[in-house]
Every structure is written in structure tokens, then in C-alpha cells.
Design a protein around this motif. Sequence first.
Motif, PDB file in Angstrom:
ATOM      1  N   ALA A  22      -3.469   0.354  -3.287  1.00  0.00           N
ATOM      2  CA  ALA A  22      -2.595  -0.955  -3.098  1.00  0.00           C
ATOM      3  C   ALA A  22      -2.389  -1.336  -4.539  1.00  0.00           C
ATOM      4  O   ALA A  22      -3.105  -0.996  -5.598  1.00  0.00           O
ATOM      5  CB  ALA A  22      -3.836  -1.902  -2.688  1.00  0.00           C
ATOM      6  N   ALA A  56       0.846  -1.272  -0.057  1.00  0.00           N
ATOM      7  CA  ALA A  56       0.060  -0.141   0.066  1.00  0.00           C
ATOM      8  C   ALA A  56       0.913   1.335   0.094  1.00  0.00           C
ATOM      9  O   ALA A  56       1.814   1.338   0.854  1.00  0.00           O
ATOM     10  CB  ALA A  56      -1.135   0.119   1.166  1.00  0.00           C
ATOM     11  N   GLY A  93      -5.492  -1.418   3.516  1.00  0.00           N
ATOM     12  CA  GLY A  93      -4.675  -2.344   3.420  1.00  0.00           C
ATOM     13  C   GLY A  93      -4.537  -3.515   4.764  1.00  0.00           C
ATOM     14  O   GLY A  93      -3.961  -4.511   4.896  1.00  0.00           O
TER      15      GLY A  93
END
Length: 287
Positions: free
Chosen positions: A57, A42, A231
Motif C-alpha cells: 500500500a 495497493a 487494502g
Amino acid sequence: MTAPVQERAAEIFSVRRVGQYVEFTIVAPRIAAGFEPGHFLAVAVGGENTAMILRRAFAIAGATPGDRFAGTVQFVVAEHGPGTQWLVQRRAGDTLDVVGPLGRPFPLPKNAAPAVLVGGGYGSAPLLPLARTLLAAGAPVEIVLGAASADRLYGELAAKRLVGAVTVTTDDGSAGTKGLVTDVLPEAIERIGAEIVYACGPMPMLRAVGAVAKERAIRAQVAVEESMACGIGVCMTCVLPVRGADGASRFVRSCVEGPVFDAMDVRWGDVGRLPADLVGADAMGGH
């Protein structure tokens, strides 16, 4: 399972344009050390004073251990919104704030099972290190790559260097066979006697690949491309309806429980909505 780390000032080692995509190589030794195929990272975007607080991401396309080139990690960016527009303007020598490795990697078969790897667009990025891992374990591998057009393919040359012949499809016929990856997937499965299929790409493609695998009574492990804002499983923006081992369906977080899932477990027709029979759905009370 490797714990993710934050590299606050990961230097960009190189930036390379590949068709419609931009491939970054960054110096991130701690992330490289824990990488397994299927992990993602990320990236903070916009700089220190930006209003874009959510990270972006990206699947990790490869990693070089720390004993060579200080430990590097590769990822591929498709330019879409303001975040990726900012990112593709970065140059070698700039630094990025990245967190990784994140998610669960591709599960590997216990024996050297023949495998077909299917990538859509830049979704092929995480499949290249997976192919290297499978080949190193002695597994026969075939690769199918698809995209809307030739300039949206990624990794064709690298895939050919790894496994030799690679089957390519494009929607417009500008490269390989005109059509979809699922048009050629059955032949690839038969040709290699595949016992498992791995895939990464757009959600409709993953659903179709899963259906082909089901028809042939083999497993399909798919890396989903859901939006992942944090994430680390906090924000809940990437939830998917997935059947568990007990047969019940629940919302699970793609970034933590995934991004790799068994295609048979994902309730593809219910992605993006709240099915009434999901565990806990009755408590929502129509919200």
C-alpha cells in the motif's frame, strides 16, 4: 464515496529517484478520476509467478484527471523488503497491477480554516495534494516537514512552491532545524493561527503531533502508516484500537475506516496489543 477499481496493466509513465525514495507516475485514469487527498492504492509486486501474494500500500501523492496525459497517478516508494525491492527496479513502459483509490480521504473543514500540515519522511506525499485543495478553498496553509536526514525528506521544493516558506527539521541537522517536527509545530500553529493540523508519517510522530494539537485545543487529523496487506478490509492485519462516537473502543481497519483518523480517537499506547476494555475483547478468552 468512490468505489475502488483495479487497473491490471497500469503503464509506468515515469520513474524518478528523490533522495532515498522512488517516485512513480502511472497511467491509471479510473483511479485518478476518483482520487481525493488521503486516498491510497495497493500494488501487486513480484510479477505473475511470484510467491509474494500480498499487495503493498502507498499513499497517492497526486493525480492528473483523464483529460490530460491519459489520467495519471503518483506514489512514492521507500525500499524496504523484497516487495519494494522488486518494485523500485521497474522502469517506464513496464506495467503494474494496482487497486485504488482506497481508504477514506482527509476530512475538509467547512470553512477556510487555517491549517498546518506535518509530514514525516515520505509521509509528506499525501499532504501535497491536500495543501492544494485547502489553498483552492481559501484556507491559509503552513507546512512542516521532518525526516531523519536530508536525503529522507520528500516534497520540500513542491511544498515551497505551494505555500512559500516551509519549516524543515532533521534528526541529524543535515537540513533545516536539528530536532523533531514537534519542536517547531507549536510556533507554526501560533504563526498561522491554525484551527486544524493534518499529519502523515511514522506512528510515534503522529502520536506526538496529536498531543501538541490537544494542548492547544485544536483537532489533528492523522493518516496512519499501518501495514495494509489487502487494502479492502478482509485480512484484518491493519487494525487499530480507536474510540468511537459512543465512547467505546474497538479495533477498526486502517484501510477501510482509515487511514485518516482523529488523533484524539486513536489509543496510541495500545497500538499493537489487545486492551482488555475493547468491545469484544472479553470474548477472546485469553487467545
